[in-house]
Scaffold this motif. Structure first.
Motif, short mmCIF file in Angstrom:
data_model
loop_
_atom_site.label_atom_id
_atom_site.label_comp_id
_atom_site.label_asym_id
_atom_site.label_seq_id
_atom_site.Cartn_x
_atom_site.Cartn_y
_atom_site.Cartn_z
N ARG A 86 91.81 -13.62 138.40
CA ARG A 86 92.37 -14.17 138.91
C ARG A 86 92.19 -16.28 139.01
N GLN A 167 100.10 -13.17 133.68
CA GLN A 167 100.46 -13.83 135.12
C GLN A 167 101.52 -14.36 134.82
N GLN A 168 103.07 -13.74 133.87
CA GLN A 168 103.82 -14.18 133.99
C GLN A 168 104.62 -13.53 134.94
N GLU A 170 103.94 -12.38 137.55
CA GLU A 170 103.42 -12.42 138.78
C GLU A 170 103.76 -14.44 139.58
N ASN A 171 104.47 -14.80 137.85
CA ASN A 171 104.41 -16.48 138.98
C ASN A 171 106.19 -16.03 138.73
#
Length: 269
Positions: A86, A167-168, A170-171
């Motif tokens: 990340r 990271q969808q 998480e965003n």
């Protein structure tokens, strides 16, 4: 390769016929040595061979130290994998190379490196020795040696899972106001839990079979640092039947752990 239709309109790509030959040779390369162990065992004395005092002590020590090293790998490997997957700072490629180095180093080199770090006259060991803390040739040394060679397995497995997950989610959590630690705890880690489990199992299995770094850094003291691989090596010189029997025991224990973990990951939720 050719494509052929299947029921439901799904097309399956057929494999070239020649590929099965090298695949079969590869499978035999793994299977035949295992069969050789099976046919070489003195089955009449198998139980006494694997239940001797030294064998039981070595097995118990191996399981304890492998479990401890797996905990160490999880505690430091999870943050490392998250940073590698990340983070965007420039040094990630160098950090990744350093982390993966134990995969290509001979284990005995890792043992020497640990000895010159934590030994009585080592880089850190001399200061620890002044405080009365001695690590080399102790059970702690076994755990450190196993952790050194096993850590890359967990990091690689978890980093791959993190990259595959994207990271969808998480965003979205961040957009809803969740702080970074909350996102990591409630979104990232649950999302890649199968990858974490897989990495932990690989680390445990690698720790269970570690030999070179352990012998170099921890020695072979019965009940203290003599793990099952070291016991097998010593028995090979004095009692080959015991060495073969203990080899099968180690194979069975490792196989049970890996199969049980795989079954749990593949079981329907």
């Amino acid at each position: 390769m050719t494509a052929r239709p299947r029921a439901g309109g799904v097309t399956q790509v057929s494999l070239p016929s020649w590929i099965y030959l090298p695949a079969a040779l590869g499978a035999l390369f793994v299977i035949v040595p295992l069969v050789a162990i099976l046919v070489s065992i003195d089955w009449a004395n198998f139980i006494p061979l694997i239940t001797s005092e030294s064998a039981r002590a070595a097995l118990v020590l191996s399981l304890k130290t492998a479990a401890a090293s797996t905990v160490v790998c999880v505690l430091v490997g999870v943050p490392m994998a998250v940073v590698l997957a990340r983070s965007t700072f420039r040094g990630t490629s160098i950090l990744r190379s350093v982390v993966l180095l134990p995969l290509v180093l001979p284990p005995v080199v890792g043992g020497i490196a640990l000895l010159y770090t934590f030994g009585r006259h080592g880089l850190l060991g001399q200061h620890l020795d002044a405080l009365g803390v001695r690590i080399a040739f102790s059970t702690t040394a076994v755990v450190l040696a196993q952790s050194f060679v096993s850590l890359p397995f967990l990091v690689v497995s978890l980093e791959g899972a993190l990259r595959s997950a994207g990271q969808q989610y998480e965003n979205i959590a961040a957009m809803l106001g969740a702080p970074p630690t909350t996102v990591l705890r409630t979104v990232t880690l649950p999302l890649v839990l199968p990858g974490l489990m897989s990495g932990a199992v690989l680390a445990f299995a690698r720790s269970l079979g570690e030999f070179g770094a352990t012998l170099t850094f921890a020695g072979s003291l019965q009940g203290v640092t003599r793990t099952l691989p070291l016991e097998i090596y010593l028995q090979r010189e004095t009692d080959p039947d015991a060495a073969v029997a203990l080899s099968l025991l180690l194979i069975v224990v490792a196989a049970i752990i890996v199969v049980a973990s795989a079954s749990r990951r593949l079981a329907p939720l």
